[in-house]
Structures are given as structure tokens and as C-alpha cells.
Design a protein around this motif. Sequence first.
Motif, mmCIF file in Angstrom:
data_model
loop_
_atom_site.group_PDB
_atom_site.id
_atom_site.type_symbol
_atom_site.label_atom_id
_atom_site.label_comp_id
_atom_site.label_asym_id
_atom_site.label_seq_id
_atom_site.Cartn_x
_atom_site.Cartn_y
_atom_site.Cartn_z
ATOM 1 N N TYR A 105 0.829 -1.206 0.000
ATOM 2 C CA TYR A 105 0.000 0.000 0.000
ATOM 3 C C TYR A 105 0.866 1.259 0.000
ATOM 4 C CZ TYR A 105 -3.242 3.677 1.016
ATOM 5 O OH TYR A 105 -3.943 4.855 0.923
ATOM 6 N N GLN A 109 0.356 4.164 -2.690
ATOM 7 C CA GLN A 109 0.001 5.517 -2.251
ATOM 8 C C GLN A 109 0.996 6.546 -2.767
ATOM 9 O OE1 GLN A 109 1.636 7.538 0.219
ATOM 10 N NE2 GLN A 109 0.020 8.939 0.841
ATOM 11 N N SER A 202 -3.793 2.686 4.958
ATOM 12 C CA SER A 202 -5.064 2.042 4.649
ATOM 13 C C SER A 202 -5.347 0.970 5.700
ATOM 14 C CB SER A 202 -5.020 1.392 3.262
ATOM 15 O OG SER A 202 -6.175 0.609 3.044
ATOM 16 N N THR A 219 -10.105 -0.224 -1.938
ATOM 17 C CA THR A 219 -9.012 -1.194 -1.874
ATOM 18 C C THR A 219 -9.304 -2.252 -0.817
ATOM 19 O OG1 THR A 219 -7.752 0.063 -0.205
ATOM 20 C CG2 THR A 219 -7.291 0.544 -2.519
ATOM 21 N N THR A 221 -6.925 -4.232 1.624
ATOM 22 C CA THR A 221 -5.548 -4.252 2.107
ATOM 23 C C THR A 221 -5.395 -5.264 3.232
ATOM 24 O OG1 THR A 221 -5.393 -1.890 1.590
ATOM 25 C CG2 THR A 221 -3.653 -2.804 2.953
ATOM 26 N N ASN A 224 -0.611 -4.069 4.914
ATOM 27 C CA ASN A 224 0.129 -3.230 3.957
ATOM 28 C C ASN A 224 0.258 -3.863 2.573
ATOM 29 O OD1 ASN A 224 1.457 -0.708 3.405
ATOM 30 N ND2 ASN A 224 3.410 -1.800 3.376
ATOM 31 N N VAL A 226 -1.688 -4.787 -0.787
ATOM 32 C CA VAL A 226 -2.936 -4.537 -1.515
ATOM 33 C C VAL A 226 -3.249 -5.783 -2.343
ATOM 34 C CG1 VAL A 226 -4.125 -3.083 -3.191
ATOM 35 C CG2 VAL A 226 -2.473 -2.069 -1.625
#
Length: 309
Positions: A105, A109, A202, A219, A221, A224, A226
Motif C-alpha cells: 500500500y 500511495q 489504509s 481497496t 488491504t 500493507n 494490496v
Amino acid sequence: MKKIFGLGFAAVLLTLGLAGCGRPSLSVNHHQLQPDGLGAVIKGQSRHQTIDYRIDNGKKRTEKTHNGSFALTIPSKATNQKVVLSADDTHQTVKIEKADPLITYSSLQSTYNQAITATALSKADQKKAMVLQKQGAKLKQQQQAIEKAVAAAKKKLASGDASAAGDLKTQAANLQATSTEVTKAMKKAKNRVKDQLLPTQSPNGIHNLIETKDVTIRTNTDQNQVVGIALMVPVSAMKNKTDAKKFAISFSVLANSTGADAKKLMKDFKKQTKSSKTSKTTNKALRSNGVDFRIGYSTTTLYIYITKQ
């Protein structure tokens, strides 16, 4: 008359009782499932109003039944999962296979936000940013070469080497000035698109992280990692040139972030949408570099589910 009514009422009760007895105490359609989209859907039947379930011996949760059936969605994870369902003394176990992670993630990001912010820069600032990137790479190469030369002969620096070192300092100063300008421009651009950026972190599970009138990004998740992304856009937005461009940017950035070929996917997507009816249909998944893009429509929304198989 009362007697007849009494007999009829008793018959109705008997019928309802028999119907209830016909339903299983608890059953599931499948005992092993693969994730589909952002999760796996466990379907089953029970004569009880609610059923209980635990995921990997976690806390007990409850799901209501509707007309003797239930369907509960379990977010997929990067590990295998075991779901135990219960109703009275009856138990059923469903195993859900793991999903392959798309990207961390933190990487998603960073990549997504940087790309979206860059689109808000003026053309002049975009050009400066590109120059900055090229100059930085070139300067790094020159610096490494000079450092090697200095290490090899500290006491015997030729005049050319000293000149190169001086040139390096000049280039570094110019680069710093350009960097400062680009940093200020990026800060302003970031503020303009702040509602379009992914949050720093997230939470685990399925969550909407970006919700605007043009685009929603959801998403799934897991620690961490995805394991699934859903991009949702109003069908009406696809008919508007400006809104369609925003969709194309989000789609391309997400595709590139997961290692897929965004340019090829966009071409395939356009071909598919031209040959499909945009009403309650699910199209064949597009695939690029091991990443699947499943496209579907409702009467109001375009859905794109991004997963890795």
C-alpha cells in the motif's frame, strides 16, 4: 363456520411447520472458494434467522438469513483463510484460498499520489519536473564517476578532474534551484487535488479510500499488502469529455502502479466498451503482465476490479 376456519388455520400452521422442517439447519454451497474481485462470497441455507461465523478463530460475527438463505462476503487476504459457520449445534467449514498481492500500500500511495499531483501542474512546471528528473540522473552518474577517479588517485588529480568537480558543483547549484521551484509548484498542485489523493495509511479490509463525484477507489488491504482494487465511475461520466479524462488518468496510474501496461489496457478497454452493452453486463477480463482487470456495469456505474492471479 368456526370449525371450518379452525381446521383451515391448523392446516396453514402445519404447512408452515413442514416448510420450516424442509430447510437445513445449516448448509453451504461450496466448502472451498477462490477470491473473486475483492473477496469471496459464502452462500448457504439455514432455517434459523441468523447464523454465526468466525474467520481463523477470530471474534464471532453474525449474519442474517433471508427466506432461508444467506450470502456473506469475506475480504480476501494474502494468506489462506478458514471460516467456521454455526447454527445451534451444526457447523460448516469453508476454506478461502489466498490472493496474490498486487503491490504494497505504501508504494501504491506514493506512486499514485505523485502521478495525480503531477497532472495538476502547469505545462511549464511539468517540463521543469521532467528536466529535473533527467538532470538528477545525469548528475548522479557524473558524481559516481568523479568519486571513483578521486578514490583512485587522491594526490594526483589532473586539472581536468578538478574542472569536472567544479562543473559538478555548478550543475548541483542549478539543479537545487530548479528543485526548489518544482517543490513549490508540487505543493500547490497537491493542495488542488487533495480530495483525489490516497491517504497515508489504509486499514485492513475493504474500504473506500477516495470518493469524489467522478471517481471512487476502493481497496482491499492486508497488512500493507494490496490484494485488490476497485475503480468505480458513474456511467454518465464516460459521456463527458472532462470526466472521461479523469477516469483515464486514474485507470492509467493504477494500472502502471501495479506493473501493468496502461497504454495497451486502455486500447483494449475502448475496444471492449464499443462492442458491449453498458447495462448490467460483465465483460471478459483484460490481462496485462499477470494483472487482471475485470470490467462490469450496472445501470449507473462502471466497475473495474484489479487483482492478480
